[in-house]
Design a protein around this motif. Structure first.
Motif, short mmCIF file in Angstrom:
data_model
loop_
_atom_site.label_atom_id
_atom_site.label_comp_id
_atom_site.label_asym_id
_atom_site.label_seq_id
_atom_site.Cartn_x
_atom_site.Cartn_y
_atom_site.Cartn_z
N ASP A 74 0.83 -1.20 0.00
CA ASP A 74 0.00 0.00 0.00
C ASP A 74 0.86 1.26 0.00
N LEU A 75 1.95 1.22 0.74
CA LEU A 75 2.85 2.37 0.78
C LEU A 75 3.50 2.59 -0.59
N GLU A 76 3.94 1.49 -1.22
CA GLU A 76 4.55 1.60 -2.54
C GLU A 76 3.56 2.18 -3.55
N ARG A 77 2.31 1.73 -3.47
CA ARG A 77 1.30 2.25 -4.38
C ARG A 77 1.02 3.73 -4.09
N ALA A 78 1.00 4.12 -2.82
CA ALA A 78 0.75 5.51 -2.46
C ALA A 78 1.84 6.42 -3.03
N VAL A 79 3.10 6.00 -2.89
CA VAL A 79 4.21 6.78 -3.44
C VAL A 79 4.10 6.85 -4.96
N ILE A 93 4.43 1.13 -15.46
CA ILE A 93 3.32 0.24 -15.77
C ILE A 93 3.74 -1.18 -15.44
N ARG A 94 2.93 -1.84 -14.62
CA ARG A 94 3.22 -3.23 -14.25
C ARG A 94 2.28 -4.12 -15.07
N PRO A 130 -3.91 -18.92 -14.12
CA PRO A 130 -4.31 -18.71 -12.72
C PRO A 130 -3.43 -17.71 -11.99
N SER A 131 -2.11 -17.77 -12.23
CA SER A 131 -1.20 -16.87 -11.52
C SER A 131 -1.37 -15.42 -11.99
N LEU A 132 -1.69 -15.22 -13.27
CA LEU A 132 -1.90 -13.86 -13.78
C LEU A 132 -3.17 -13.26 -13.18
N ILE A 133 -4.23 -14.06 -13.09
CA ILE A 133 -5.46 -13.59 -12.44
C ILE A 133 -5.16 -13.20 -11.00
N ARG A 134 -4.40 -14.06 -10.32
CA ARG A 134 -4.05 -13.81 -8.92
C ARG A 134 -3.19 -12.55 -8.78
N ASP A 135 -2.24 -12.34 -9.71
CA ASP A 135 -1.38 -11.16 -9.65
C ASP A 135 -2.18 -9.87 -9.81
N VAL A 136 -3.19 -9.90 -10.67
CA VAL A 136 -4.05 -8.72 -10.85
C VAL A 136 -4.85 -8.48 -9.57
N MET A 137 -5.43 -9.53 -9.02
CA MET A 137 -6.25 -9.40 -7.81
C MET A 137 -5.43 -8.85 -6.64
N LYS A 138 -4.18 -9.32 -6.50
CA LYS A 138 -3.33 -8.92 -5.38
C LYS A 138 -2.67 -7.57 -5.59
N GLY A 139 -2.83 -7.00 -6.80
CA GLY A 139 -2.23 -5.70 -7.07
C GLY A 139 -0.77 -5.76 -7.44
N GLU A 140 -0.27 -6.96 -7.78
CA GLU A 140 1.14 -7.08 -8.17
C GLU A 140 1.36 -6.60 -9.60
#
Length: 299
Positions: A74-79, A93-94, A130-140
């Protein structure tokens, strides 16, 4: 409790080793050990146990790691949000995508985008569906290309941007290698080289074979398009691959033949988190992609 303690704790938890964590953090080992010790004193609990030369998280440590990772993300995203608000042309862009798109599609669209936005940076992450869906959900990652695009998902939205034809591939000396088109049923007695379970292309090929009236005889399995293509070229069997996965150079290449019956395709979607505003720079890239592929943005 200081942010530095959280950074050090997460790094040690991931490396399972104080020395390696210190080297990656570019600080002294004693500084890392001291911060971890102070953190444990403040929490009143042991976070690590010694296991040989490595460290192992205690159950409390595992619980704390999950929370610490969320805080730091959350801190990384805030910055990042602040930097992008001030200048979206210099943001990052990730982007996630499957390996098969990394051969030509991703380099092409990124190169086209950076002609207009040369200062934007990219962080890439490859993975299976599955891992790409998970990465999007987790905000990675902010955006990801997946195949197929999920029709309904609680946490992920998106749209199909591309439909791509799959070609039959076979050794160069195969009797059908010189044909312009074939029916998939003509390969019913062949040995197939398929992706391992979990890869989205595997069920597409499997279902196409069933539609053609046979169950494929699997001789070999692989996890990358380069592996599938190379094994087929070496005479280990036949397979089906998307055309963009066949862009390669080198002396050993398979023959490619169009399949007319049944026609085999895959859809590629662009996904993002539902009900969450994308970073400004990712929104610019999303609009560029939809325009690039001739799509309309969902409202």
């Amino acid at each position: 409790m200081e942010l530095r303690q959280l950074y050090y704790f997460v790094k040690v938890a991931r490396k399972e080793h104080v020395t390696q964590a210190a080297e990656e953090l570019h600080v002294a080992q004693s500084a890392v050990s001291r911060q971890i010790h102070q953190l444990e004193e403040e929490l009143g609990a042991k976070l690590f146990l010694q296991k040989g030369r490595n460290l192992q998280l205690t159950p409390v440590g595992q619980l704390f790691l999950k929370r610490a990772e969320v805080i730091l993300a959350d801190l990384e995203r805030a910055v990042m949000d602040v930097h992008e608000f001030l200048d979206p042309e210099r943001g990052e862009i990730r982007l996630g995508f499957p390996h098969s798109l990394g051969i030509s599609l991703i380099p092409e669209v990124v190169a086209a985008f950076r002609k207009k936005h040369p200062n934007v940076k990219f962080r890439f992450k490859q993975g299976m569906y599955p891992s790409l869906i998970r990465d999007v959900m987790k905000g990675e990652v902010d955006l990801a290309f997946v195949s197929p695009c999920p029709e309904s998902h609680e946490h992920v939205s998106g749209q199909t941007v591309l439909t791509e034809e799959l070609y039959a591939i076979m050794p160069p000396n195969h009797p059908l290698a010189g044909e312009a088109v074939i029916d998939l049923a003509q390969l019913k007695d062949e040995t197939f080289v398929l992706f391992s379970p979990g890869y989205s292309l595997r069920p597409i090929v499997w279902d196409a074979c069933l539609a053609a009236g046979f169950t494929p005889n699997i001789g070999f399995e692989g996890e990358e398009t380069d592996t599938i293509r190379g094994l087929v070229a070496a005479g280990m069997g036949v397979s089906l691959l998307p055309e963009m996965a066949l862009y390669a150079s080198g002396p050993l290449q398979p023959a490619k033949v169009r399949v007319q019956s049944p026609r085999v395709t895959r859809t590629i979607g662009l996904i993002y988190r539902s009900n969450e505003k994308l970073p400004l720079v990712a929104t610019v890239f999303q609009r560029f992609l939809l325009d690039y592929f001739g799509c309309k943005m969902n409202k």
